[in-house]
Motif scaffolding. Structure first.
Motif, mmCIF file in Angstrom:
data_model
loop_
_atom_site.group_PDB
_atom_site.id
_atom_site.type_symbol
_atom_site.label_atom_id
_atom_site.label_comp_id
_atom_site.label_asym_id
_atom_site.label_seq_id
_atom_site.Cartn_x
_atom_site.Cartn_y
_atom_site.Cartn_z
ATOM 1 N N UNK A 123 21.332 -49.500 -15.739
ATOM 2 C CA UNK A 123 20.964 -48.773 -14.522
ATOM 3 C C UNK A 123 19.445 -48.687 -14.399
ATOM 4 N N UNK A 124 18.968 -48.858 -13.176
ATOM 5 C CA UNK A 124 17.542 -48.732 -12.905
ATOM 6 C C UNK A 124 17.291 -48.045 -11.580
ATOM 7 N N UNK A 125 16.049 -47.640 -11.364
ATOM 8 C CA UNK A 125 15.699 -47.020 -10.088
ATOM 9 C C UNK A 125 14.672 -47.854 -9.342
ATOM 10 N N UNK A 126 14.766 -47.772 -8.029
ATOM 11 C CA UNK A 126 13.849 -48.466 -7.124
ATOM 12 C C UNK A 126 12.926 -47.429 -6.502
ATOM 13 N N UNK A 127 11.645 -47.730 -6.467
ATOM 14 C CA UNK A 127 10.653 -46.796 -5.936
ATOM 15 C C UNK A 127 10.245 -47.114 -4.498
ATOM 16 N N UNK A 128 9.706 -46.105 -3.855
ATOM 17 C CA UNK A 128 8.950 -46.276 -2.621
ATOM 18 C C UNK A 128 7.542 -45.744 -2.891
ATOM 19 N N UNK A 129 6.809 -45.369 -1.879
ATOM 20 C CA UNK A 129 5.437 -44.929 -2.113
ATOM 21 C C UNK A 129 5.357 -43.521 -2.684
ATOM 22 N N UNK A 130 6.391 -42.704 -2.432
ATOM 23 C CA UNK A 130 6.297 -41.315 -2.873
ATOM 24 C C UNK A 130 6.350 -41.156 -4.391
ATOM 25 N N UNK A 131 6.847 -42.142 -5.105
ATOM 26 C CA UNK A 131 6.804 -42.074 -6.575
ATOM 27 C C UNK A 131 5.383 -42.282 -7.112
ATOM 28 N N UNK A 132 4.461 -42.685 -6.229
ATOM 29 C CA UNK A 132 3.075 -42.891 -6.653
ATOM 30 C C UNK A 132 2.152 -41.813 -6.086
ATOM 31 N N UNK A 133 2.752 -40.680 -5.751
ATOM 32 C CA UNK A 133 2.008 -39.464 -5.449
ATOM 33 C C UNK A 133 2.073 -38.553 -6.676
ATOM 34 N N UNK A 134 1.189 -37.591 -6.728
ATOM 35 C CA UNK A 134 1.170 -36.664 -7.864
ATOM 36 C C UNK A 134 1.783 -35.317 -7.481
ATOM 37 N N UNK A 135 2.452 -34.706 -8.447
ATOM 38 C CA UNK A 135 2.933 -33.333 -8.313
ATOM 39 C C UNK A 135 2.479 -32.576 -9.550
#
Length: 251
Positions: A123-135
């Motif tokens: 199993x893997x996950x696919x990213x969009x741009x929001x995974x490259x924002x900081x929290x």
């Protein structure tokens, strides 16, 4: 060593609604080695398996809903019929509004990986741009990777760059967990359509070159949108990647 080229069929979703078998044949005719599914357009998986076998296509992976205890039986049945070994999903931005939210998402990813494992799948996950924002000062993508070590990443290199990440550095840093790459291209400008791979702002050779050839298995083309004939963009992306030795095709 160059890896085989696949197409995320979401790219041709509009045509697939009307003629999914015809889309699969067109993809095979271009020379793509594999396909990544994003649904079957209402077709029986046995019918689709026969068709891709007849066309000489392989299944690189599938985008599905998140595997859960409730859906794993049906999900696994479908993917095993298709011959798929890589199950991929993801979350929207609302899931990543705080560090604990991200950790909760990672826990769901870990559970998904355990659910598919008995079926011989990963199993893997696919990213969009929001995974490259900081929290809370931490990059969402880094937290996900740290909290779900048994999950692979299908890095979407365009959305990584759009989110102000450096896809070359990300691929280099996480190369041991990147068996598949989503290769797309564009201007990186907001609300602009994607471009055929090789004609946009991304340094595609450097990105693919940063991957570990002992880990990377597939180079997967995906365009979310395109200002023109999407089949032409799919052909141009193939011609660029295969023509420059960045991926292996059948033609």
């Amino acid at each position: 060593m160059a890896k085989p080229i696949s197409l995320q069929l979401y790219t041709l979703r509009e045509a697939a609604k009307d003629d999914f078998p015809g889309v699969l044949k067109a993809v095979a005719d271009i020379g793509y080695v594999g396909v990544e599914f994003a649904g079957l357009q209402g077709h029986d998986p046995k019918e689709i398996r026969k068709l891709i076998d007849d066309l000489g296509l392989k299944v690189s992976s599938s985008h599905t809903g998140l595997p859960t205890a409730e859906n794993i039986g049906q999900l696994a049945d479908t993917e095993l019929i298709l011959g798929n070994k890589k199950v991929i999903s993801g979350f929207g931005p609302d899931q990543f509004k705080c560090v604990n939210c991200v950790k909760d998402a990672a826990a769901k990813f870990r559970t998904a990986a355990q659910l598919v494992k008995p079926f011989g799948m990963t199993y893997g996950f696919h990213n969009h741009w929001w995974e490259f924002h900081t929290v809370d000062g931490k990059l969402v993508y880094d937290v996900l990777m740290a909290e779900a070590p048994d999950v692979f990443s299908e890095l979407d290199v365009y959305w990584c760059a759009y989110g102000k990440g450096d896809p070359v550095k990300v691929v280099s840093q996480y190369k041991s967990r990147l068996p598949v790459l989503h290769i797309k291209d564009g201007t990186l400008e907001e609300n602009k359509p994607h471009l055929a791979v090789g004609s946009g702002a991304l340094d595609i050779p450097a990105i693919i070159g940063a991957a570990d050839p002992n880990v990377l298995e597939w180079v997967i083309v995906e365009l979310d949108n395109y200002d023109g004939d999407m089949f032409e963009a799919v052909q141009s992306s193939y011609d660029y990647l295969v023509g420059f030795g960045l991926a292996l095709g059948n033609k």
